[in-house]
Design a protein around this motif. Structure first.
Motif, PDB file in Angstrom:
ATOM      1  N   PRO A   1       5.765   6.733   6.168  1.00  0.00           N
ATOM      2  CA  PRO A   1       6.326   7.287   4.937  1.00  0.00           C
ATOM      3  C   PRO A   1       6.985   8.638   5.189  1.00  0.00           C
ATOM      4  CG  PRO A   1       3.983   7.702   4.991  1.00  0.00           C
ATOM      5  CD  PRO A   1       4.312   6.874   6.226  1.00  0.00           C
ATOM      6  N   PRO A   2       7.938   9.019   4.334  1.00  0.00           N
ATOM      7  CA  PRO A   2       8.580  10.324   4.501  1.00  0.00           C
ATOM      8  C   PRO A   2       7.653  11.490   4.157  1.00  0.00           C
ATOM      9  CG  PRO A   2       9.445   9.225   2.558  1.00  0.00           C
ATOM     10  CD  PRO A   2       8.537   8.245   3.250  1.00  0.00           C
ATOM     11  N   ASN A   3       6.580  11.202   3.399  1.00  0.00           N
ATOM     12  CA  ASN A   3       5.605  12.228   3.026  1.00  0.00           C
ATOM     13  C   ASN A   3       4.224  11.816   3.540  1.00  0.00           C
ATOM     14  OD1 ASN A   3       7.374  13.928   1.309  1.00  0.00           O
ATOM     15  ND2 ASN A   3       7.555  12.029   0.156  1.00  0.00           N
ATOM     16  N   PRO A   4       3.337  12.763   3.812  1.00  0.00           N
ATOM     17  CA  PRO A   4       2.014  12.438   4.355  1.00  0.00           C
ATOM     18  C   PRO A   4       1.187  11.547   3.417  1.00  0.00           C
ATOM     19  CG  PRO A   4       2.432  14.805   4.486  1.00  0.00           C
ATOM     20  CD  PRO A   4       3.538  14.206   3.663  1.00  0.00           C
ATOM     21  N   VAL A   5       0.260  10.810   3.996  1.00  0.00           N
ATOM     22  CA  VAL A   5      -0.693  10.003   3.237  1.00  0.00           C
ATOM     23  C   VAL A   5      -1.768  10.944   2.690  1.00  0.00           C
ATOM     24  CG1 VAL A   5      -2.383   8.131   3.377  1.00  0.00           C
ATOM     25  CG2 VAL A   5      -0.270   8.009   4.724  1.00  0.00           C
ATOM     26  N   THR A   6      -2.087  10.809   1.412  1.00  0.00           N
ATOM     27  CA  THR A   6      -3.120  11.656   0.814  1.00  0.00           C
ATOM     28  C   THR A   6      -4.499  11.213   1.304  1.00  0.00           C
ATOM     29  OG1 THR A   6      -3.456  10.283  -1.141  1.00  0.00           O
ATOM     30  CG2 THR A   6      -1.712  11.975  -1.282  1.00  0.00           C
ATOM     31  N   PRO A   7      -5.459  12.127   1.303  1.00  0.00           N
ATOM     32  CA  PRO A   7      -6.820  11.740   1.702  1.00  0.00           C
ATOM     33  C   PRO A   7      -7.393  10.605   0.846  1.00  0.00           C
ATOM     34  CG  PRO A   7      -6.618  14.123   1.706  1.00  0.00           C
ATOM     35  CD  PRO A   7      -5.349  13.568   1.088  1.00  0.00           C
ATOM     36  N   PHE A   8      -7.108  10.604  -0.456  1.00  0.00           N
ATOM     37  CA  PHE A   8      -7.604   9.532  -1.327  1.00  0.00           C
ATOM     38  C   PHE A   8      -7.032   8.181  -0.905  1.00  0.00           C
ATOM     39  CE2 PHE A   8      -7.099   6.695  -4.950  1.00  0.00           C
ATOM     40  CZ  PHE A   8      -8.426   6.556  -5.339  1.00  0.00           C
ATOM     41  N   ALA A   9      -5.716   8.109  -0.704  1.00  0.00           N
ATOM     42  CA  ALA A   9      -5.097   6.841  -0.298  1.00  0.00           C
ATOM     43  C   ALA A   9      -5.646   6.373   1.042  1.00  0.00           C
ATOM     44  CB  ALA A   9      -3.579   6.986  -0.242  1.00  0.00           C
ATOM     45  N   ALA A  10      -5.858   7.289   1.967  1.00  0.00           N
ATOM     46  CA  ALA A  10      -6.402   6.920   3.281  1.00  0.00           C
ATOM     47  C   ALA A  10      -7.798   6.326   3.141  1.00  0.00           C
ATOM     48  CB  ALA A  10      -6.422   8.132   4.206  1.00  0.00           C
ATOM     49  N   ARG A  11      -8.600   6.854   2.207  1.00  0.00           N
ATOM     50  CA  ARG A  11      -9.936   6.289   1.987  1.00  0.00           C
ATOM     51  C   ARG A  11      -9.844   4.890   1.395  1.00  0.00           C
ATOM     52  NH1 ARG A  11     -10.932  11.487   0.138  1.00  0.00           N
ATOM     53  NH2 ARG A  11     -10.934  10.818  -2.042  1.00  0.00           N
TER      54      ARG A  11
ATOM     55  N   GLU B   1       0.863  -1.175   0.000  1.00  0.00           N
ATOM     56  CA  GLU B   1       0.000   0.000   0.000  1.00  0.00           C
ATOM     57  C   GLU B   1       0.902   1.227   0.000  1.00  0.00           C
ATOM     58  OE1 GLU B   1      -3.135  -0.342  -0.437  1.00  0.00           O
ATOM     59  OE2 GLU B   1      -3.451  -2.406   0.201  1.00  0.00           O
ATOM     60  N   GLY B   2       0.440   2.275  -0.670  1.00  0.00           N
ATOM     61  CA  GLY B   2       1.230   3.497  -0.761  1.00  0.00           C
ATOM     62  C   GLY B   2       0.527   4.685  -0.142  1.00  0.00           C
ATOM     63  N   ASN B   3       1.242   5.795  -0.101  1.00  0.00           N
ATOM     64  CA  ASN B   3       0.712   7.006   0.521  1.00  0.00           C
ATOM     65  C   ASN B   3      -0.048   7.908  -0.451  1.00  0.00           C
ATOM     66  OD1 ASN B   3       2.921   7.937  -0.934  1.00  0.00           O
ATOM     67  ND2 ASN B   3       3.555   9.396   0.641  1.00  0.00           N
ATOM     68  N   GLY B   4      -0.132   7.518  -1.713  1.00  0.00           N
ATOM     69  CA  GLY B   4      -0.868   8.307  -2.695  1.00  0.00           C
ATOM     70  C   GLY B   4      -0.036   9.340  -3.414  1.00  0.00           C
ATOM     71  N   ALA B   5       1.233   9.483  -3.036  1.00  0.00           N
ATOM     72  CA  ALA B   5       2.118  10.432  -3.720  1.00  0.00           C
ATOM     73  C   ALA B   5       2.546   9.848  -5.069  1.00  0.00           C
ATOM     74  CB  ALA B   5       3.346  10.714  -2.859  1.00  0.00           C
ATOM     75  N   ASN B   6       3.180  10.669  -5.886  1.00  0.00           N
ATOM     76  CA  ASN B   6       3.689  10.206  -7.176  1.00  0.00           C
ATOM     77  C   ASN B   6       5.145  10.631  -7.301  1.00  0.00           C
ATOM     78  OD1 ASN B   6       3.927   9.205  -9.719  1.00  0.00           O
ATOM     79  ND2 ASN B   6       2.656  10.755 -10.698  1.00  0.00           N
TER      80      ASN B   6
END
Length: 79
Positions: free
Chosen positions: A49-59, A15-20
């Motif tokens: 993760p080094p960067n925050p999880v995006t709201p989309f990925a969290a959903r 699973e990823g944090n939604g970043a690109n």
């Protein structure tokens, strides 16, 4: 099916944090032997993760930056 003839497999889910590009937030592994899952040696690891999880990925997977705060980073668990 002739499960004993199957090769040993390792199923991996990430699973990823939604970043690109994405940063990992979870890795899970499940060995399959003789066509059957081996839950005795399965594992799952949460990763900060080094960067925050995006709201989309969290959903999608339910993991938020707050849930992952305090978990080890990838560099700490990659071995």
């Amino acid at each position: 099916m002739n499960f004993p003839s199957w090769p040993s497999l390792l199923l991996v889910d990430v699973e990823g944090n939604g970043a690109n590009p994405p940063d990992l937030v979870e890795v899970a592994a499940l060995p399959v032997r003789d066509g059957q899952p081996d839950t005795t040696t399965a594992g799952a690891w949460l990763i900060k993760p080094p960067n925050p999880v995006t709201p989309f990925a969290a959903r999608v997977h339910g993991l938020t930056t707050q849930v992952l705060d305090g978990k080890p980073g990838w560099e700490e668990i990659k071995d």
